[in-house]
Design an enzyme around this catalytic site. Sequence first.
Site, PDB file in Angstrom:
ATOM      1  N   SER A 197      82.336 113.491  33.194  1.00 19.37           N
ATOM      2  CA  SER A 197      82.575 112.214  33.671  1.00 19.37           C
ATOM      3  C   SER A 197      84.082 112.322  34.941  1.00 19.37           C
ATOM      4  O   SER A 197      83.863 111.598  35.883  1.00 19.37           O
ATOM      5  CB  SER A 197      82.956 111.220  32.810  1.00 19.37           C
ATOM      6  OG  SER A 197      84.010 111.454  31.933  1.00 19.37           O
ATOM      7  N   HIS A 225      76.367 110.343  33.332  1.00 20.56           N
ATOM      8  CA  HIS A 225      76.323 110.537  34.412  1.00 20.56           C
ATOM      9  C   HIS A 225      75.238 111.142  34.971  1.00 20.56           C
ATOM     10  O   HIS A 225      75.078 111.495  36.398  1.00 20.56           O
ATOM     11  CB  HIS A 225      77.698 110.944  34.936  1.00 20.56           C
ATOM     12  CG  HIS A 225      78.919 110.365  34.503  1.00 20.56           C
ATOM     13  ND1 HIS A 225      79.332 109.188  35.327  1.00 20.56           N
ATOM     14  CD2 HIS A 225      79.771 110.343  33.435  1.00 20.56           C
ATOM     15  CE1 HIS A 225      80.371 108.546  34.787  1.00 20.56           C
ATOM     16  NE2 HIS A 225      80.630 109.243  33.604  1.00 20.56           N
ATOM     17  N   LYS A 258      75.899 102.769  34.264  1.00 25.75           N
ATOM     18  CA  LYS A 258      76.227 103.351  35.345  1.00 25.75           C
ATOM     19  C   LYS A 258      75.003 103.406  36.455  1.00 25.75           C
ATOM     20  O   LYS A 258      74.940 102.374  37.094  1.00 25.75           O
ATOM     21  CB  LYS A 258      76.725 105.012  34.968  1.00 25.75           C
ATOM     22  CG  LYS A 258      77.981 104.705  34.318  1.00 25.75           C
ATOM     23  CD  LYS A 258      78.589 105.834  33.486  1.00 25.75           C
ATOM     24  CE  LYS A 258      79.930 105.446  32.589  1.00 25.75           C
ATOM     25  NZ  LYS A 258      80.251 106.157  31.696  1.00 25.75           N
TER      26      LYS A 258
HETATM   27  C1  LIG Z   1      81.074 105.936  30.525  1.00 30.31           C
HETATM   28  C2  LIG Z   1      80.619 107.035  29.600  1.00 30.31           C
HETATM   29  C3  LIG Z   1      80.342 106.477  28.452  1.00 30.31           C
HETATM   30  C4  LIG Z   1      80.664 105.127  27.791  1.00 30.31           C
HETATM   31  O1  LIG Z   1      79.482 104.409  28.153  1.00 30.31           O
HETATM   32  P1  LIG Z   1      79.511 102.775  28.239  1.00 30.31           P
HETATM   33  O2  LIG Z   1      78.237 102.048  28.343  1.00 30.31           O
HETATM   34  O3  LIG Z   1      80.438 102.473  29.732  1.00 30.31           O
HETATM   35  O4  LIG Z   1      80.433 102.289  27.132  1.00 30.31           O
HETATM   36  C5  LIG Z   1      80.062 107.415  27.329  1.00 30.31           C
HETATM   37  N1  LIG Z   1      79.977 108.884  27.654  1.00 30.31           N
HETATM   38  C6  LIG Z   1      80.253 108.985  28.841  1.00 30.31           C
HETATM   39  C7  LIG Z   1      80.295 110.665  29.152  1.00 30.31           C
HETATM   40  C8  LIG Z   1      80.671 108.293  29.825  1.00 30.31           C
HETATM   41  O5  LIG Z   1      80.988 108.711  30.947  1.00 30.31           O
END
Ligand SMILES: *Cc1c(COP(=O)(O)O)cnc(C)c1O
Length: 403
Positions: A197, A225, A258
Amino acid sequence: MTPITPESEQTPIALCEPFGWSHFYADAEDLRRQERLRSCRTVSPAPRPWIESNEGRLLDFCSNDYLGLSQHLRLKTAATQAIENLGTGTGGARLIGGTLPLHSQLEQAVADWKQTPAALVFNSGYQANIGVITGLCDRHTVILSDKLNHASLIDGAIMSRADHHRYGHGDTDHLERLLKQIPADKPRWIVTDSVFSMDGDLAPLKTIFALAEQYDAGLIVDEAHGSGVLGDDRSSGLWEYLDLPHSPRVLHVGTFSKALGGFGAYVAGSEILIQTLVQRSRSFIYSTSLPPSVIDANLSALEVLRGEPQHKLKLWENIRYFEQCMSHIGLTIQANSAIIPLILGDDAKTLVASQTLQDAGFYVQAIRPPTVPQGSARLRITLSACHEPEHINGLCSALKTLL
Ligand SMILES: *Cc1c(COP(=O)(O)O)cnc(C)c1O
């Protein structure tokens, strides 16, 4: 009737704070001195890729809304119609009246998308990772996780009380050495982000999967991602992109928040793993289910991924174009995802760089420890399908001036 106590006779509010609280002030002061005090700034989409902030309109280069789906008409219509038909909340956890037909539909759609036998929806990626790891691992389990994994995976491993070891980032030799040391009678899980991330690089999933098979380990892959960004026809993430097969030992995790433009998360894998999570994941069991508007928007996002490949194509055009522009200013980068870090190292310097870009009209967030390792503070640039070449040109010339 309760007599109203005149104000003068009310118990006075204590002016001194409870014992031991003084360290909160000291902590905050420490963070401020180290340029690490964080705060939430308010921004509104205006419309993408612009945002409206206190400092005016900025071009957004830090959102994870990689395909711009959070503003897609189809998702918005699905969400508003779901509210009109079904209301704003479910009134219950999934096991106690909080499962609507929409939840089951979304789980079926995720299983089709990921090509797994089963899937389960969680309320966020953070809750999914905690729930998955604590649901599948206990003090008898060994967990091997990449050093740069997302905080939610680390927290899950800690909460599970498993014997938790971290291998060097992407270092499959290190991973193999650790696998060799696990006593034969211990269940073991390998845990990794697919796209990291804060670095945007890819896990060596082919080798990791081969090691999982060789050493009989389970594998949890977090595609937060990767989904929507990587893959082939389904755009389901790095697993699909690398053409890796379905395996009962693999559990795919990802978020709708995302590239999918919505909210909530999914876990996809074999029936027995999903079944176990329903029985044992406390973050699944003890939390009210997502409202119908959110679920319906997520369902629409999966349909848009399938029916409108232009968003992903545009994102990748933008990523390649950004690489070109950067090479014109003398910086060679090779992006494997929509995330491109410019590592500056020093916290204060990175903050100043972020502020300078903002003064030039670009919103690029400075990322500092503890989110990233000490001495690797960075500007984290993200691209989206909403950017146009002139936006990218603009950012690159601002970066040229800055660097
Ligand atoms: C953003 C993210 C999460 C958390 O997801 P949310 O739905 O925002 O709680 C988990 N794992 C990774 C690798 C992330 O980048």
